[in-house]
Design a protein around this motif. Structure first.
Motif, PDB file in Angstrom:
ATOM      1  N   ILE A 153       0.651  -1.099   0.069  1.00 43.51           N
ATOM      2  CA  ILE A 153      -0.065   0.175  -0.080  1.00 43.51           C
ATOM      3  C   ILE A 153       0.674   1.308   0.003  1.00 43.51           C
ATOM      4  CG2 ILE A 153      -1.491   1.350   1.460  1.00 43.51           C
ATOM      5  CD1 ILE A 153      -2.948  -0.788  -0.236  1.00 43.51           C
ATOM      6  N   ASP A 154       1.916   1.329   1.020  1.00 41.81           N
ATOM      7  CA  ASP A 154       2.660   2.446   1.007  1.00 41.81           C
ATOM      8  C   ASP A 154       3.587   2.770  -0.300  1.00 41.81           C
ATOM      9  OD1 ASP A 154       1.520   3.392   3.284  1.00 41.81           O
ATOM     10  OD2 ASP A 154       2.967   2.315   4.437  1.00 41.81           O
ATOM     11  N   TYR A 155       4.187   1.618  -0.657  1.00 42.14           N
ATOM     12  CA  TYR A 155       5.178   1.682  -1.655  1.00 42.14           C
ATOM     13  C   TYR A 155       4.424   1.702  -3.010  1.00 42.14           C
ATOM     14  CZ  TYR A 155       9.228   0.687  -4.421  1.00 42.14           C
ATOM     15  OH  TYR A 155      10.343   0.720  -5.524  1.00 42.14           O
ATOM     16  N   VAL A 156       3.819   0.714  -3.287  1.00 41.45           N
ATOM     17  CA  VAL A 156       3.326   0.417  -4.867  1.00 41.45           C
ATOM     18  C   VAL A 156       2.139   1.389  -4.763  1.00 41.45           C
ATOM     19  CG1 VAL A 156       2.252  -1.282  -6.310  1.00 41.45           C
ATOM     20  CG2 VAL A 156       4.052  -1.891  -4.568  1.00 41.45           C
ATOM     21  N   LEU A 157       1.255   1.618  -4.197  1.00 39.44           N
ATOM     22  CA  LEU A 157       0.028   2.369  -4.160  1.00 39.44           C
ATOM     23  C   LEU A 157       0.328   3.733  -4.060  1.00 39.44           C
ATOM     24  CD1 LEU A 157      -2.974   2.790  -5.095  1.00 39.44           C
ATOM     25  CD2 LEU A 157      -3.331   2.297  -2.598  1.00 39.44           C
ATOM     26  N   GLY A 158       1.301   4.015  -3.055  1.00 40.16           N
ATOM     27  CA  GLY A 158       1.410   5.490  -2.432  1.00 40.16           C
ATOM     28  C   GLY A 158       2.410   6.202  -3.383  1.00 40.16           C
ATOM     29  N   ASP A 159       3.373   5.308  -3.452  1.00 41.23           N
ATOM     30  CA  ASP A 159       4.723   5.947  -4.329  1.00 41.23           C
ATOM     31  C   ASP A 159       4.613   5.772  -5.697  1.00 41.23           C
ATOM     32  OD1 ASP A 159       5.373   6.780  -1.635  1.00 41.23           O
ATOM     33  OD2 ASP A 159       7.031   5.315  -1.504  1.00 41.23           O
ATOM     34  N   MET A 160       3.793   4.879  -6.163  1.00 46.36           N
ATOM     35  CA  MET A 160       3.972   4.598  -7.790  1.00 46.36           C
ATOM     36  C   MET A 160       2.629   4.772  -8.236  1.00 46.36           C
ATOM     37  SD  MET A 160       6.886   1.192  -7.291  1.00 46.36           S
ATOM     38  CE  MET A 160       5.632   0.197  -8.095  1.00 46.36           C
ATOM     39  N   ILE A 161       1.596   4.100  -7.874  1.00 46.34           N
ATOM     40  CA  ILE A 161       0.247   4.091  -8.643  1.00 46.34           C
ATOM     41  C   ILE A 161      -0.244   5.458  -8.486  1.00 46.34           C
ATOM     42  CG2 ILE A 161      -1.996   3.172  -8.863  1.00 46.34           C
ATOM     43  CD1 ILE A 161      -0.923   0.453  -8.488  1.00 46.34           C
ATOM     44  N   LEU A 162      -0.384   5.938  -7.166  1.00 44.85           N
ATOM     45  CA  LEU A 162      -1.305   7.134  -6.838  1.00 44.85           C
ATOM     46  C   LEU A 162      -0.609   8.297  -7.607  1.00 44.85           C
ATOM     47  CD1 LEU A 162      -3.576   8.311  -5.308  1.00 44.85           C
ATOM     48  CD2 LEU A 162      -2.463   8.303  -3.347  1.00 44.85           C
ATOM     49  N   PRO A 163       0.490   8.737  -7.555  1.00 41.52           N
ATOM     50  CA  PRO A 163       1.082   9.815  -8.050  1.00 41.52           C
ATOM     51  C   PRO A 163       0.732   9.851  -9.560  1.00 41.52           C
ATOM     52  CG  PRO A 163       2.884   8.890  -6.643  1.00 41.52           C
ATOM     53  CD  PRO A 163       1.690   7.952  -6.861  1.00 41.52           C
ATOM     54  N   GLN A 164       0.868   8.800 -10.344  1.00 38.86           N
ATOM     55  CA  GLN A 164       0.512   8.666 -11.783  1.00 38.86           C
ATOM     56  C   GLN A 164      -1.084   9.012 -11.845  1.00 38.86           C
ATOM     57  OE1 GLN A 164       1.500   4.757 -12.823  1.00 38.86           O
ATOM     58  NE2 GLN A 164       3.716   5.149 -12.850  1.00 38.86           N
ATOM     59  N   LEU A 165      -1.827   8.421 -10.921  1.00 39.76           N
ATOM     60  CA  LEU A 165      -3.038   8.695 -11.070  1.00 39.76           C
ATOM     61  C   LEU A 165      -3.480  10.282 -10.882  1.00 39.76           C
ATOM     62  CD1 LEU A 165      -4.754   5.773  -9.493  1.00 39.76           C
ATOM     63  CD2 LEU A 165      -5.012   6.418 -11.627  1.00 39.76           C
TER      64      LEU A 165
END
Length: 127
Positions: free
Chosen positions: A14-26
């Motif tokens: 959640i923190d790394y993959v979603l928070g640092d990778m996916i969410l910034p792109q979204l």
């Protein structure tokens, strides 16, 4: 292409993959696909707690881009993020989110299928 994410892996997903990778792109509208839903299992449900910075970012993006945010009902209930609402005519229990970000929903696979079936999904990605 329309995708949905299922966050099932415990740990830093959640923190790394979603928070640092996916969410910034979204947030930058540069993810490359239309994300139509996210389903959260186990301790990943904590990401959608009310007043959680990551959860608030998710809620903001979800509202802007019409992304479903759903917590597993049993996982959320066990973590104090949902409470029993009613039993339907098919004997299925339904729950309502508590202390979660605005727009978060709670459900089980049939609820997820129904919600995502309305928008169409090309791929489901489990992380």
């Amino acid at each position: 292409m329309k995708v949905a994410y299922v966050f099932a892996t415990a740990g830093q997903t959640i923190d790394y993959v979603l928070g640092d990778m996916i969410l910034p792109q979204l947030e930058a509208e540069a993810h490359g696909v239309d994300v139509v839903g996210m389903f959260f299992f186990h301790d990943n449900t904590y990401a959608l707690r009310e007043d959680d910075p990551l959860g608030q970012r998710l809620a903001d993006v979800a509202a802007e881009q019409e992304i479903l945010l759903m917590l597993c009902d049993q996982c959320a209930t066990r973590r104090g993020l949902a409470e029993f609402d009613h039993t339907d005519e098919h004997g299925r229990d339904h729950y309502e989110p508590t202390d979660t970000v605005e727009g978060a929903t709670v459900g089980c696979f049939p609820d997820l299928y129904a919600a995502l079936g309305e928008v169409g999904v090309d791929h489901v990605i489990t992380l």
